[in-house]
Design an enzyme around this catalytic site. Structure first.
Site, PDB file in Angstrom:
ATOM      1  N   GLY A 116      42.473 -11.331  -4.418  1.00 56.30           N
ATOM      2  CA  GLY A 116      41.829 -11.385  -5.726  1.00 56.30           C
ATOM      3  C   GLY A 116      41.662 -12.830  -6.147  1.00 56.30           C
ATOM      4  CE  LYS A 117      41.689 -18.631  -6.072  1.00 56.20           C
ATOM      5  NZ  LYS A 117      42.885 -18.958  -5.300  1.00 56.20           N
ATOM      6  N   GLY A 118      40.118 -15.240  -9.844  1.00 54.39           N
ATOM      7  CA  GLY A 118      39.419 -15.187 -11.120  1.00 54.39           C
ATOM      8  C   GLY A 118      39.521 -16.499 -11.852  1.00 54.39           C
TER       9      GLY A 118
END
Length: 427
Positions: A116-118
């Site tokens: 995931g990444k944000g």
């Protein structure tokens, strides 16, 4: 393969997004593994990408609305895992590409996480501490239904730190009505964080650099090292390598580099966190630009600052014998091909700097069990995990004649694909 690149191709290469590069690397890795094409096609796309508006009341009473993202690439092996960054150039595509790299990174280390990444498209330097806290708490509210210890576990990244994670965890916990430290990693130890987490990406980069030097039959005590970026990753890697006997001849920050062929005293140079932009204030024989540092004739080059710094435009000028990627995505796809043709091994980021997510895994376990580990145990377990991963990737290099990047992707893709094929496709 020609190493000649037109100006247009070089410009295109330099601006390739993380998503473009990640998909190219996946497609290349797939040619080396017997994987169902349907699995590869699924892995080219994220499970979901959330875009949110994050309103913030500024100190002068005005309201500004920023855009935030969370990309969740794959969770076949466990909860999504990856950082939250505050940076003006955060985009959905960047988050997707970085989330794909997190999937591979977790798989290479055999951790029970997906990618995931944000982040929020904001210049963190333009925010006061109070504004950063308000922005973080509101962002946590906007992502509340996406994250959680068994769903998606964010961590610090560019422009965020342990305090940011503390605010995020507190906001989430208040919303849920109970203290849930495992919703994020990278927190201060006093509220469930792990000792050694901040230093972990640099420590793992140093461990892998040490192993690479040994693999190629060299002695660390006669090895010269240049490190681009003297932040958390670069400084910790440089200091450890110096402690282990290497000679660190150059380091840099955003303003430029310092160079001493006789060796720098890295422990005497403040990191970016300790004293921002202090590198050029040191009394040294020579200063260089960041671009010139990359082209130094050294045994080991560690790009540990930002992505896309080794491109088709400068790959022919790289003079290091070994490149160890401390930053995420510092080498473009086209540059990789040039370095491969020149027989310069590149140890990829998804192996070298994976200490961060590995110690995040340790932190997650500590939060679940409500039992904190000592720094000695963290470092010992990290060393074991990194050496196991190194052994797995090295076996693919030696058995299949692959580059280090291809070998790391083969290890990762094989594990993710096996999990997907075993679980099957929901109708």
């Amino acid at each position: 393969m020609s190493t000649t690149t037109s100006a247009d191709e070089a410009e295109s290469d330099a601006r390739d997004s993380a998503l473009v590069t990640a998909r190219r690397q996946l497609e290349r890795a797939a040619t080396h593994v017997d994987v169902d094409p349907g699995v590869v096609e699924r892995l080219k796309h994220p499970t979901r990408v959330q875009q949110v508006s994050v309103p913030l009341e500024r100190e002068d009473g005005s309201v500004e609305v920023f855009t935030g993202y969370r990309a969740q690439h794959d969770d076949v092996r466990g909860p999504y895992k990856g950082g939250l960054r505050y940076h003006p150039e955060v985009t959905a595509d960047e988050c997707i590409g970085l989330s794909m790299w997190m999937t591979w990174k977790c798989a290479v280390l055999d951790l029970p996480f997906g990618g995931g990444k944000g982040g929020v498209a904001v210049d963190p330097k333009s925010l006061s501490d109070d504004e950063t806290e308000r922005l973080t708490r509101r962002f946590a509210e906007e992502l509340r239904n996406m994250v959680g210890p068994t769903k998606d576990v964010p961590a610090p990244d560019m422009g965020t730190d342990a305090q940011t994670m503390a605010w995020f965890m507190d906001a989430y916990s208040m919303q849920q009505g109970e203290t849930i430290p495992g919703v994020v990693t990278g927190k201060p130890p006093v509220i469930g964080g792990s000792y050694g987490r901040e230093e972990a990406p640099g420590r793992s980069t140093a461990i892998i650099a040490r192993e690479a030097v040994d693999h190629y039959g060299r002695d660390l005590s006669s090895t010269t090292v240049a490190v681009q970026g003297f932040g958390s990753v670069g400084a910790n890697a440089a200091r450890l390598l110096e402690d282990w006997g290497a000679t660190v001849v150059a380091v840099s920050d955003v303003n430029g580099a310092i160079y001493d062929p006789g060796g720098l005293e890295t422990h005497a140079i403040p990191t970016h966190e300790e004293e921002p932009e202090a590198v050029l204030e040191q009394d040294v024989p020579e200063t260089l630009t960041n671009a010139e540092l990359l082209e130094l004739d050294v045994d080991v080059l560690i790009p540990a600052a930002v992505g896309n710094v080794i491109t088709a435009d400068n790959a022919d000028a790289i003079a290091a014998d070994i490149v160890v990627e401390g930053a995420n995505g510092p080498t473009t796809f086209a540059a990789d091909a040039i370095l491969e043709e020149r027989d310069i091994p590149v140890i990829p980021d998804i192996l070298a700097n994976a200490g961060g997510v590995t110690v995040s895994y340790f932190e997650w376990l500590q939060d679940i069990n409500r039992r904190q580990w000592s720094l000695e145990r963290v470092n010992r377990e990290l060393e074991e995990h990194m050496l196991d991963a190194w052994t797995d990737v090295r076996a693919e290099v030696e058995d299949g004649g692959l580059t280090w990047r291809d070998a790391a992707y083969v290890v990762a893709l094989s594990r993710v694909a096996e999990a997907k094929e075993t679980r099957g496709l929901w109708p």
